[in-house]
Design a protein around this motif. Structure first.
Motif, PDB file in Angstrom:
ATOM      1  N   ALA A   1      44.569  58.783  28.811  1.00  0.00           N
ATOM      2  CA  ALA A   1      45.518  59.006  27.718  1.00  0.00           C
ATOM      3  C   ALA A   1      46.402  57.779  27.514  1.00  0.00           C
ATOM      4  N   GLY A   2      46.790  57.133  28.615  1.00  0.00           N
ATOM      5  CA  GLY A   2      47.616  55.940  28.517  1.00  0.00           C
ATOM      6  C   GLY A   2      46.894  54.799  27.835  1.00  0.00           C
ATOM      7  N   ARG A   3      45.612  54.657  28.148  1.00  0.00           N
ATOM      8  CA  ARG A   3      44.847  53.600  27.485  1.00  0.00           C
ATOM      9  C   ARG A   3      44.723  53.881  25.991  1.00  0.00           C
ATOM     10  N   ARG A   4      44.498  55.134  25.632  1.00  0.00           N
ATOM     11  CA  ARG A   4      44.401  55.495  24.217  1.00  0.00           C
ATOM     12  C   ARG A   4      45.702  55.168  23.494  1.00  0.00           C
ATOM     13  N   GLU A   5      46.813  55.449  24.151  1.00  0.00           N
ATOM     14  CA  GLU A   5      48.115  55.124  23.552  1.00  0.00           C
ATOM     15  C   GLU A   5      48.288  53.614  23.417  1.00  0.00           C
ATOM     16  N   ALA A   6      47.795  52.871  24.401  1.00  0.00           N
ATOM     17  CA  ALA A   6      47.905  51.407  24.344  1.00  0.00           C
ATOM     18  C   ALA A   6      47.088  50.852  23.187  1.00  0.00           C
ATOM     19  N   VAL A   7      45.873  51.378  22.992  1.00  0.00           N
ATOM     20  CA  VAL A   7      45.027  50.928  21.885  1.00  0.00           C
ATOM     21  C   VAL A   7      45.685  51.245  20.551  1.00  0.00           C
ATOM     22  N   GLN A   8      46.270  52.426  20.434  1.00  0.00           N
ATOM     23  CA  GLN A   8      46.946  52.813  19.189  1.00  0.00           C
ATOM     24  C   GLN A   8      48.156  51.925  18.922  1.00  0.00           C
ATOM     25  N   ALA A   9      48.904  51.616  19.978  1.00  0.00           N
ATOM     26  CA  ALA A   9      50.091  50.773  19.813  1.00  0.00           C
ATOM     27  C   ALA A   9      49.706  49.367  19.357  1.00  0.00           C
ATOM     28  N   LEU A  10      48.639  48.814  19.938  1.00  0.00           N
ATOM     29  CA  LEU A  10      48.202  47.479  19.538  1.00  0.00           C
ATOM     30  C   LEU A  10      47.688  47.495  18.105  1.00  0.00           C
ATOM     31  N   GLY A  11      46.945  48.531  17.733  1.00  0.00           N
ATOM     32  CA  GLY A  11      46.453  48.641  16.359  1.00  0.00           C
ATOM     33  C   GLY A  11      47.582  48.710  15.353  1.00  0.00           C
ATOM     34  N   ALA A  12      48.610  49.506  15.665  1.00  0.00           N
ATOM     35  CA  ALA A  12      49.748  49.618  14.754  1.00  0.00           C
ATOM     36  C   ALA A  12      50.484  48.286  14.620  1.00  0.00           C
ATOM     37  N   LEU A  13      50.459  47.475  15.681  1.00  0.00           N
ATOM     38  CA  LEU A  13      51.141  46.180  15.640  1.00  0.00           C
ATOM     39  C   LEU A  13      50.410  45.192  14.741  1.00  0.00           C
ATOM     40  N   ILE A  14      49.092  45.140  14.828  1.00  0.00           N
ATOM     41  CA  ILE A  14      48.353  44.082  14.132  1.00  0.00           C
ATOM     42  C   ILE A  14      47.794  44.508  12.781  1.00  0.00           C
ATOM     43  N   ASP A  15      47.716  45.812  12.497  1.00  0.00           N
ATOM     44  CA  ASP A  15      47.131  46.256  11.223  1.00  0.00           C
ATOM     45  C   ASP A  15      47.819  45.632   9.998  1.00  0.00           C
ATOM     46  N   PRO A  16      49.161  45.540   9.942  1.00  0.00           N
ATOM     47  CA  PRO A  16      49.788  44.924   8.761  1.00  0.00           C
ATOM     48  C   PRO A  16      49.388  43.466   8.549  1.00  0.00           C
ATOM     49  N   TRP A  17      48.939  42.785   9.609  1.00  0.00           N
ATOM     50  CA  TRP A  17      48.589  41.372   9.497  1.00  0.00           C
ATOM     51  C   TRP A  17      47.173  41.149   8.983  1.00  0.00           C
ATOM     52  N   ARG A  18      46.339  42.187   9.042  1.00  0.00           N
ATOM     53  CA  ARG A  18      44.964  42.040   8.554  1.00  0.00           C
ATOM     54  C   ARG A  18      44.942  41.713   7.062  1.00  0.00           C
ATOM     55  N   ASP A  19      45.784  42.388   6.292  1.00  0.00           N
ATOM     56  CA  ASP A  19      45.831  42.140   4.849  1.00  0.00           C
ATOM     57  C   ASP A  19      46.465  40.791   4.528  1.00  0.00           C
ATOM     58  N   LYS A  20      47.422  40.368   5.367  1.00  0.00           N
ATOM     59  CA  LYS A  20      48.073  39.081   5.125  1.00  0.00           C
ATOM     60  C   LYS A  20      47.128  37.916   5.401  1.00  0.00           C
ATOM     61  N   TYR A  21      46.219  38.087   6.345  1.00  0.00           N
ATOM     62  CA  TYR A  21      45.312  37.002   6.739  1.00  0.00           C
ATOM     63  C   TYR A  21      43.873  37.528   6.748  1.00  0.00           C
ATOM     64  N   PRO A  22      43.321  37.812   5.567  1.00  0.00           N
ATOM     65  CA  PRO A  22      41.980  38.407   5.510  1.00  0.00           C
ATOM     66  C   PRO A  22      40.874  37.469   5.979  1.00  0.00           C
ATOM     67  N   THR A  23      41.126  36.159   5.983  1.00  0.00           N
ATOM     68  CA  THR A  23      40.079  35.216   6.380  1.00  0.00           C
ATOM     69  C   THR A  23      40.033  34.982   7.885  1.00  0.00           C
ATOM     70  N   VAL A  24      41.033  35.480   8.609  1.00  0.00           N
ATOM     71  CA  VAL A  24      41.075  35.271  10.061  1.00  0.00           C
ATOM     72  C   VAL A  24      40.221  36.325  10.758  1.00  0.00           C
ATOM     73  N   GLU A  25      39.254  35.871  11.529  1.00  0.00           N
ATOM     74  CA  GLU A  25      38.451  36.789  12.334  1.00  0.00           C
ATOM     75  C   GLU A  25      39.313  37.284  13.489  1.00  0.00           C
ATOM     76  N   LEU A  26      39.600  38.575  13.485  1.00  0.00           N
ATOM     77  CA  LEU A  26      40.570  39.145  14.415  1.00  0.00           C
ATOM     78  C   LEU A  26      39.876  39.997  15.458  1.00  0.00           C
ATOM     79  N   ARG A  27      40.235  39.777  16.712  1.00  0.00           N
ATOM     80  CA  ARG A  27      39.746  40.607  17.805  1.00  0.00           C
ATOM     81  C   ARG A  27      40.939  41.115  18.595  1.00  0.00           C
ATOM     82  N   ALA A  28      40.983  42.418  18.800  1.00  0.00           N
ATOM     83  CA  ALA A  28      42.056  43.027  19.579  1.00  0.00           C
ATOM     84  C   ALA A  28      41.480  43.516  20.897  1.00  0.00           C
ATOM     85  N   GLN A  29      42.165  43.215  21.988  1.00  0.00           N
ATOM     86  CA  GLN A  29      41.646  43.596  23.297  1.00  0.00           C
ATOM     87  C   GLN A  29      42.762  44.196  24.148  1.00  0.00           C
ATOM     88  N   VAL A  30      42.524  45.403  24.636  1.00  0.00           N
ATOM     89  CA  VAL A  30      43.436  46.059  25.581  1.00  0.00           C
ATOM     90  C   VAL A  30      42.772  46.005  26.944  1.00  0.00           C
TER      91      VAL A  30
END
Length: 291
Positions: free
Chosen positions: A207-236
């Motif tokens: 459950a903690g890992r799931r929360e960590a993945v959700q927290a990281l996604g919420a942090l970086i999701d707004p930046w995907r639209d700002k930088y659509p050309t950047v290949e983004l990889r998120a790793q927990v």
């Protein structure tokens, strides 16, 4: 106001590597390059100006600055260049320079020996107080060049790595990371090293890992639209932050870490992970102050 890429030099191998990195970054960003050498010149009066103990240090100070400026001009003739000798102690001089710079670049020796400890103390003092991003470059590290503008090189540049904690990371940290990746045409890995509390069972860790993945996604999701050309990889990663950063940094051309701005005079002002990165990561390290 156009902010330059500013590099502080002291004649060491590390500062020469810093000049090369700063000049290439200035070319990539389309910004001027400013080279400064800070040294507190002893005051002289009358006949004291001719004393060897004053003339020799002044000669070497001028030679250091001129040599670094000539090196940058020869290797990067397209970059607009400015060089200045500053008659102040290094730490306050560099802090003052950082306030008007896009980036402040310094050579850094990492760990090892008394000379390294002395040279590193300037960099650490500047990093701990500067409000603008500071880049530390090692002479013996991995400074493989990114693909420079107009090089015609078809080899993909190595990626940019930024270490974050979603509960603390500020926009300044991610803005620097995404811009660095965009300018290089490189991928960006956003790394979050997470560790469960002691005694948690398998269900709680899951459950903690799931929360960590959700927290990281919420942090970086707004930046995907700002930088659509950047290949983004998120790793927990479930690991100690410094250990996870060290493993991920092996494949990076640039590592970006944050430093929370603290107003207390007590304790470290860099944080354990940032301090570890400064001394152990071999590619250039960018330290970004954030609230």
């Amino acid at each position: 106001m156009v902010r330059p890429i500013t590099v502080g030099v002291n004649g060491s191998r590390e500062s020469l590597a810093a000049v090369d990195w700063a000049a290439e970054e200035a070319l990539r960003c389309g910004l001027p390059l400013r080279i400064v050498h800070a040294w507190e010149v002893p005051p002289a009066k009358g006949d004291q100006e001719a004393l060897p103990e004053l003339q020799v240090p002044r000669y070497w100070a001028r030679r250091i600055l001129r040599g670094c400026a000539d090196r940058a001009a020869e290797r990067f003739p397209q970059v607009v260049l400015d060089a200045e000798q500053i008659s102040r102690p290094p730490v306050p001089a560099l802090l003052a320079e950082s306030g008007s710079a896009e980036l402040l670049v310094l050579g850094h020796q990492g760990l090892g020996g008394m000379a390294a400890a002395f040279a590193g103390s300037v960099g650490e003092a500047v990093v701990a107080q500067a409000r603008r991003p500071v880049v530390l470059v090692r002479a013996d590290g991995d400074t493989a060049r990114d693909v420079p503008p107009g090089a015609g090189n078809t080899v993909a540049p190595r990626g940019v790595l930024v270490a974050v904690d979603p509960s603390r990371a500020g926009d300044d940290l991610l803005a620097v990371a995404f811009e660095a990746a965009r300018r290089r045409g490189a991928s960006l890995m956003v790394l979050y090293a997470w560790r469960p509390a002691e005694g948690h069972g398998a269900a709680r860790r899951k459950a903690g890992r799931r929360e960590a993945v959700q927290a990281l996604g919420a942090l970086i999701d707004p930046w995907r639209d700002k930088y659509p050309t950047v290949e983004l990889r998120a790793q927990v990663v479930q690991d100690r932050p410094a250990h996870a950063l060290g493993a991920a940094a092996r494949d990076a051309s640039l590592v970006i870490v944050g430093r929370r701005i603290r107003h207390s005079s007590l304790g470290s002002h860099t944080g354990r992970v940032t301090h570890w990165a400064m001394h152990h990561v071999h590619c250039p390290v960018v330290v970004v102050a954030h609230s």
